[in-house]
Design an enzyme around this catalytic site. Structure first.
Site, PDB file in Angstrom:
ATOM      1  N   TYR A 104       0.984  -1.000  -0.395  1.00  0.00           N
ATOM      2  CA  TYR A 104      -0.060   0.380  -0.341  1.00  0.00           C
ATOM      3  C   TYR A 104       0.830   1.642  -0.100  1.00  0.00           C
ATOM      4  CZ  TYR A 104      -3.388   3.655   1.357  1.00  0.00           C
ATOM      5  OH  TYR A 104      -3.003   4.713   1.762  1.00  0.00           O
ATOM      6  N   LYS A 202     -12.147  -0.884   4.534  1.00  0.00           N
ATOM      7  CA  LYS A 202     -12.329  -1.976   3.538  1.00  0.00           C
ATOM      8  C   LYS A 202     -13.469  -2.533   3.831  1.00  0.00           C
ATOM      9  CE  LYS A 202      -8.868   0.841   2.832  1.00  0.00           C
ATOM     10  NZ  LYS A 202      -9.030   2.192   1.744  1.00  0.00           N
TER      11      LYS A 202
HETATM   12  C1  PLP Z   1      -4.122  -2.522   1.940  1.00  0.00           C
HETATM   13  C2  PLP Z   1      -4.382  -1.172   2.604  1.00  0.00           C
HETATM   14  N1  PLP Z   1      -3.856  -1.531   3.975  1.00  0.00           N
HETATM   15  C3  PLP Z   1      -3.860  -0.174   4.088  1.00  0.00           C
HETATM   16  C4  PLP Z   1      -4.432   0.952   3.993  1.00  0.00           C
HETATM   17  C5  PLP Z   1      -4.530   2.666   5.136  1.00  0.00           C
HETATM   18  O1  PLP Z   1      -6.346   2.269   5.860  1.00  0.00           O
HETATM   19  P1  PLP Z   1      -6.410   3.865   5.279  1.00  0.00           P
HETATM   20  O2  PLP Z   1      -7.229   4.142   4.371  1.00  0.00           O
HETATM   21  O3  PLP Z   1      -8.311   3.500   6.612  1.00  0.00           O
HETATM   22  O4  PLP Z   1      -6.393   4.531   6.748  1.00  0.00           O
HETATM   23  C6  PLP Z   1      -4.916   1.131   3.132  1.00  0.00           C
HETATM   24  C7  PLP Z   1      -5.635   1.985   2.004  1.00  0.00           C
HETATM   25  O5  PLP Z   1      -6.058   1.594   0.829  1.00  0.00           O
HETATM   26  C8  PLP Z   1      -5.273  -0.267   2.602  1.00  0.00           C
HETATM   27  O6  PLP Z   1      -5.837  -0.431   0.598  1.00  0.00           O
END
Ligand code: PLP
Length: 386
Positions: A104, A202
């Protein structure tokens, strides 16, 4: 309900079967108090003092996530990023950390800017190659190995059990961003991982209407105690209403994830030999790198995320996204509605996403409608260009 002997479907649908003792309500109340009464003798026997650290609104959602992951304890955070960064903030300056090159992007950016600035020695490697991981581990110095599987935006797969073995042999903890796999498809703690992280924004919530994160630990230890302090003291705490909404979203997790997996598999198979498609990246396709490992560590499906590389390069990819109707052009993933995005535009310089790559988050619409919309968008985009 005994979580170890109950299917995840039943755990999720009944949110562990809790009933509000006072009223008999099947749905929990929303606790909004920020502070808790001290006993007359100056003690806090309730175990709760102040809502930055202690909030009964979290209890049920944390218990459900913990049960789904077969963990020791779960903690909710204000976002996936707040959860992930707490794992690193609990380390000490000078600690060596391994993380994947494909992950990410926002967390990768944070690691390479803030985490290194605070003294963590962060090394990005190819986590899908056990030889590379073994060579990069520094026994006694590497404190944490971070993996994401399947990983954004190429959906590469890392062998959790093998990486856990190698990490532990070097004295490191293994943390897994399992956002895309969800606890329905993979339970990293049962494969030897120490911490599981979810962007609960998600699939866990699933309705694109809240930002939340979660960590689950396999066991209590010094690092986990520091993670708890990071949440309480840095204050990346979730709101009470968001915790309640998350619990409601999780009640249909199993239905949503199964529907998304089945449709993603159909879409991947439909477009893999399409004349206007250069490549489909999806761990559910036997030809894709990582399929064999995914088959072993993912049960019941390969996830709802895939990427489609268009023929015609970046301009064609952007034009395809522009011509979709049912697929919504937006970032994020794991919601009930299907999303499409040109990933390199989001991630910017240094992205591992090729310029012709469209990231698809498959929702729960009828798969025939999703395929038809992509078909017409591919045709229209190539018609416009010629
Ligand atoms: C695989 C993954 N990890 C972590 C995150 C971070 O999450 P957040 O947007 O809730 O901070 C995302 C966000 O798109 C993600 O897709």
């Amino acid at each position: 309900m005994d979580p170890k002997n109950t299917h995840p479907d039943s755990i999720a649908a009944q949110a562990l079967g809790w009933i509000d003792e006072e009223t008999g309500a099947i749905t929990p109340p929303i606790h909004v108090s920020t502070t808790y009464l001290r006993d007359a003798d100056n003690q806090y026997r309730s175990g709760r003092i102040y809502a930055r650290a202690d909030n009964p609104a979290f209890d049920q959602a944390e218990a459900v996530i913990n049960a789904l992951e077969h963990g020791h304890q779960a903690l909710l955070f204000a976002s996936g990023m707040a959860a992930a960064t707490a794992v690193f903030q609990a380390l000490a300056p000078g600690d060596h950390v391994l993380a994947p090159k494909v992950m990410y992007w926002s967390l990768r950016n944070w690691l390479m800017s803030f985490a290194t600035h605070w003294g963590l020695d962060v090394e990005l490697i190819d986590m899908t190659d056990p030889g590379v991981v073994q060579a990069a581990l520094r026994p006694g110095k590497t404190r944490l190995v971070w993996i994401e599987t399947p990983a954004n935006p190429l959906w590469t797969v890392t062998d959790i059990a093998l990486t856990a073995q190698m990490s532990h042999a070097a004295g490191a903890l293994l943390a897994v961003d399992s956002t895309v796999a969800t606890p329905l498809l993979t339970r990293p703690l049962t494969l030897g991982a120490d911490i599981v992280m979810h962007a609960a924004t998600k699939y866990l919530n699933g309705h694109s209407d809240l930002i939340a994160g979660a960590l689950v630990t396999r066991q209590d230890n010094d690092h986990w105690q520091r993670v708890r302090k990071v949440r309480a003291q840095v204050g990346g705490t979730l709101g009470s209403f968001e915790a309640w909404l998350l619990l409601r979203g999780m009640r249909t997790l199993h239905l949503r994830v199964r529907a998304a997996c089945a449709s993603a598999q159909r879409i991947a198979e439909h477009f893999q030999a399409h004349p206007l498609v250069a490549e489909i990246l999806y761990p559910g396709l036997p030809g894709c790198a990582g399929h064999e490992v995914a088959r072993l560590q993912m049960q019941g499906g390969f996830g709802g995320m895939l990427s489609l590389r268009t023929r015609g390069g970046e301009a064609a990819a952007i034009a395809v996204a522009a011509h979709t109707g049912l697929w919504k052009r937006a970032t994020s993933l794991g919601g009930v509605e299907s999303l499409i995005e040109h990933r390199a535009s989001v991630e910017g310089p240094g992205t591992p996403a090729p310029p012709d790559l469209l990231r698809l988050s498959v929702g729960i619409e009828h798969v025939d409608d999703l395929i038809a919309d992509l078909e017409q968008a591919l045709t229209a985009a190539h018609g416009v260009r010629s």
